[in-house]
Design a protein around this motif. Structure first.
Motif, PDB file in Angstrom:
ATOM      1  N   THR A  38       0.833  -1.206   0.000  1.00 16.19           N
ATOM      2  CA  THR A  38       0.000   0.000   0.000  1.00 16.19           C
ATOM      3  C   THR A  38       0.869   1.259   0.000  1.00 16.19           C
ATOM      4  O   THR A  38       0.657   2.186  -0.794  1.00 16.19           O
ATOM      5  CB  THR A  38      -0.935   0.008   1.226  1.00 16.19           C
ATOM      6  N   ARG A  39       1.880   1.290   0.875  1.00 23.58           N
ATOM      7  CA  ARG A  39       2.782   2.454   0.929  1.00 23.58           C
ATOM      8  C   ARG A  39       3.522   2.621  -0.398  1.00 23.58           C
ATOM      9  O   ARG A  39       3.682   3.742  -0.892  1.00 23.58           O
ATOM     10  CB  ARG A  39       3.790   2.295   2.073  1.00 23.58           C
ATOM     11  N   ARG A  42       1.216   4.123  -3.027  1.00 25.02           N
ATOM     12  CA  ARG A  42       0.863   5.524  -2.748  1.00 25.02           C
ATOM     13  C   ARG A  42       2.051   6.471  -2.898  1.00 25.02           C
ATOM     14  O   ARG A  42       1.869   7.673  -3.105  1.00 25.02           O
ATOM     15  CB  ARG A  42       0.271   5.634  -1.345  1.00 25.02           C
ATOM     16  N   ASP A  43       3.277   5.938  -2.801  1.00 33.58           N
ATOM     17  CA  ASP A  43       4.480   6.764  -2.931  1.00 33.58           C
ATOM     18  C   ASP A  43       4.914   6.963  -4.376  1.00 33.58           C
ATOM     19  O   ASP A  43       5.917   7.643  -4.621  1.00 33.58           O
ATOM     20  CB  ASP A  43       5.649   6.137  -2.155  1.00 33.58           C
TER      21      ASP A  43
END
Length: 203
Positions: A38-39, A42-43
């Motif tokens: 997820t990170r 999103r990054d």
């Protein structure tokens, strides 16, 4: 990597480079949990632009398994692309066969139909990108990543792909100039130190 590289190149390498040296002599996986995936998504603006509502998207175990499966295919094809040079030592002993990697990559890309979309921001340049046009929501991210890998491997940057063989490095990189041997200057420094020690040990 230079900003002049194709977006597919950056995204394909970003995916492959989620396997890295852990600083202790082993290999770390930056995509080891759904939260980590997820990170990672999103990054990355390059991913966000291809996955609808990615800013609010949260990975689950199925998403993680699909992306890691796709990454294994990408790294197998990267290893094939750099031959006759040696592939990254991170997974050189457990690469999936090239035909299986191709099947896996193409199946992921085909799972979600895509149509071209043109965006033209005020005061900016027009940008074309694929937009999902159906398919299961769980397939959208793997399909977007698969298309980036395909775009890179079939594109102009692929012949410059290299595996970095500096001590403790397991990265792939795109060679940007004729004298470049390593993915980053710190790897070149480690390689020169290792050569120096080896010469003095054997002399």
């Amino acid at each position: 990597m230079s900003d002049s590289r194709m977006p597919d190149t950056r995204l394909a390498l970003d995916l492959a480079l989620t396997v890295r040296h852990d600083g202790r002599g082993g290999v770390a996986d930056d995509l080891d949990t759904p939260a980590a995936l997820t990170r990672w998504v999103r990054d990355r603006p390059a991913v966000l632009s291809r996955v609808p509502a990615a800013e609010a998207w949260t990975a689950d175990a199925t998403d993680l398994a699909a992306v890691r499966s796709l990454r294994a295919a990408a790294r197998a094809l990267f290893a094939h692309a750099v031959r006759p040079a040696e592939p990254s030592p991170a997974d050189a002993g457990r690469l999936i066969p090239v035909e299986e990697a191709l099947d896996r990559l193409n199946a992921a890309a085909a799972a979600v139909p895509a149509v071209p979309r043109l965006d033209w921001p005020r005061g900016g340049e027009p940008v074309a990108r694929d937009q999902p046009a159906g398919g299961a929501s769980a397939d959208v991210l793997p399909a977007a990543l698969a298309r980036a890998v395909i775009g890179f491997l079939a594109g102009p940057d692929r012949p410059a792909l290299r595996a970095c063989h500096a001590p403790r490095c397991v990265r792939y990189f795109v060679k940007e100039h004729a004298r470049q041997e390593w993915c980053k200057p710190s790897c070149g420094n480690r390689a020169r130190v290792a050569r120096h020690h080896e010469r003095h040990r054997t002399s």
